[in-house]
Design a protein around this motif. Structure first.
Motif, short mmCIF file in Angstrom:
data_model
loop_
_atom_site.label_atom_id
_atom_site.label_comp_id
_atom_site.label_asym_id
_atom_site.label_seq_id
_atom_site.Cartn_x
_atom_site.Cartn_y
_atom_site.Cartn_z
N GLY A 51 37.28 43.68 25.35
CA GLY A 51 37.00 42.25 25.33
C GLY A 51 36.71 41.71 26.72
N LEU A 52 37.52 42.10 27.70
CA LEU A 52 37.32 41.62 29.07
C LEU A 52 35.97 42.08 29.62
N MET A 53 35.67 43.36 29.47
CA MET A 53 34.44 43.89 30.06
C MET A 53 33.20 43.39 29.34
N ILE A 54 33.28 43.21 28.02
CA ILE A 54 32.12 42.70 27.27
C ILE A 54 31.89 41.23 27.58
N VAL A 55 32.96 40.44 27.50
CA VAL A 55 32.82 39.01 27.78
C VAL A 55 32.50 38.77 29.25
N GLY A 56 33.15 39.54 30.13
CA GLY A 56 32.96 39.33 31.56
C GLY A 56 31.58 39.72 32.06
N THR A 57 30.92 40.65 31.37
CA THR A 57 29.61 41.11 31.84
C THR A 57 28.45 40.64 30.96
N SER A 58 28.74 39.81 29.97
CA SER A 58 27.68 39.40 29.04
C SER A 58 26.70 38.42 29.67
N ILE A 63 27.08 32.11 39.43
CA ILE A 63 28.42 31.54 39.64
C ILE A 63 29.30 32.09 38.53
N PRO A 64 30.12 33.09 38.82
CA PRO A 64 30.84 33.80 37.76
C PRO A 64 31.95 32.96 37.14
N SER A 65 32.17 33.22 35.85
CA SER A 65 33.32 32.63 35.17
C SER A 65 34.57 33.42 35.56
N ARG A 66 35.72 33.00 35.06
CA ARG A 66 36.97 33.70 35.39
C ARG A 66 36.95 35.12 34.86
N SER A 67 36.50 35.29 33.63
CA SER A 67 36.46 36.63 33.06
C SER A 67 35.48 37.52 33.82
N SER A 69 34.64 37.17 36.96
CA SER A 69 35.24 37.45 38.27
C SER A 69 36.26 38.57 38.19
N ILE A 70 37.10 38.54 37.15
CA ILE A 70 38.10 39.60 36.98
C ILE A 70 37.43 40.93 36.73
N ALA A 71 36.39 40.95 35.87
CA ALA A 71 35.69 42.19 35.57
C ALA A 71 35.01 42.75 36.82
N GLU A 72 34.38 41.89 37.60
CA GLU A 72 33.70 42.34 38.81
C GLU A 72 34.70 42.82 39.86
N LEU A 73 35.83 42.11 39.95
CA LEU A 73 36.87 42.52 40.91
C LEU A 73 37.43 43.88 40.55
N ALA A 74 37.70 44.11 39.26
CA ALA A 74 38.22 45.41 38.82
C ALA A 74 37.19 46.50 39.06
#
Length: 250
Positions: A51-58, A63-67, A69-74
């Motif tokens: 869920g995090l990786m799909i939502v975070g990279t969709s 200007i990244p959203s929180r999800s 940002s977390i996905a890119e940081l990881a």
């Protein structure tokens, strides 16, 4: 049950009960194909990572959203770890190591939710993860280097009389890797959760005070840190083992 335990002089709470594997449906014995609480929380960990990786990279917004940002940081964190430890040759294994790190992180964090189950505290889970790493790096070592992979066990920089002894030590330490790799993860999480349950149990028995609440909060905060550190340690050791497989010579 609490009154019976008090009457018998036993504990009102049992810190290790939180690690009992139980079937989700019915009360029968746990078999190989029984859906248990471990199955549920393993599935939730996988679902959370996906869920995090799909939502975070969709969206891939500037200007990244929180999800995102977390996905890119990881992604950047694990990518740099693999490159720094295993070298650029190790980047081809980045998807596997990234998946491993994210799964352990989410499994550890989900285990901190009250009434949840910490799947990575069970040796059945941590041993499978450690054996998968062990077999992967061993196969990669022989496929990439052939018989030269055995140079990992031969310390050519040591005096000649000591080399056979050191070679035996290196072989033993190599095959002990999955044991230490798995025990480190499961043991730390099991011990931490047991301590947290003990403190919470004593706080419930005694009068609840700001001091007891503060102590439990501090221990919980420490467990959050341990949950991340153990995922990091497991992953960086995987990178170290991968480096040995790619570059086996001492």
């Amino acid at each position: 049950m609490a009154s019976d335990a008090k009457a018998e002089g036993g504990l009102v709470f049992h810190p290790m009960d939180q690690f009992i594997v139980e079937p989700l449906f019915g009360d029968g014995p746990v078999g190989a194909f029984t859906i248990t609480n471990v199955t549920l929380w393993l599935f939730l960990a996988v679902l959370a990572v996906a869920g995090l990786m799909i939502v975070g990279t969709s969206r891939r917004a500037i200007i990244p959203s929180r999800s995102q940002s977390i996905a890119e940081l990881a992604y950047g964190f694990v990518h740099k770890m693999v490159e720094d430890v295993a070298g650029k040759d190790g980047l081809k294994f980045f998807p596997y190591i990234m998946t491993l790190f994210m799964f352990i992180v989410f499994a550890n964090f989900l285990g901190l939710i009250p009434m949840s189950f910490t799947t990575t505290s069970h040796f059945a889970v941590s041993v499978v993860l450690a054996l998968a790493v062990f077999l992967t790096v061993t196969i990669v070592g022989f496929v990439k280097n052939g018989a030269a992979f055995l140079g990992l066990f031969w310390v050519s920089s040591a005096p000649l009389p000591l080399r056979p002894v050191l070679a035996l030590i290196e072989v033993i330490s190599y095959f002990v890797r999955p044991v230490s790799h798995s025990i480190r993860l499961a043991g730390n999480l099991m011990a931490g959760h047991a301590v947290l349950k003990v403190f919470a149990g004593f706080a419930a028995i005694a009068a609840v005070s700001p001091l007891s609440v503060l102590a439990i909060t501090a221990i919980y905060g420490l467990e959050v840190l341990v949950a991340f550190i153990q995922a990091y340690v497991f992953t960086i050791l995987t990178c170290v083992y991968l480096k040995d497989a790619l570059h086996p010579h001492h």
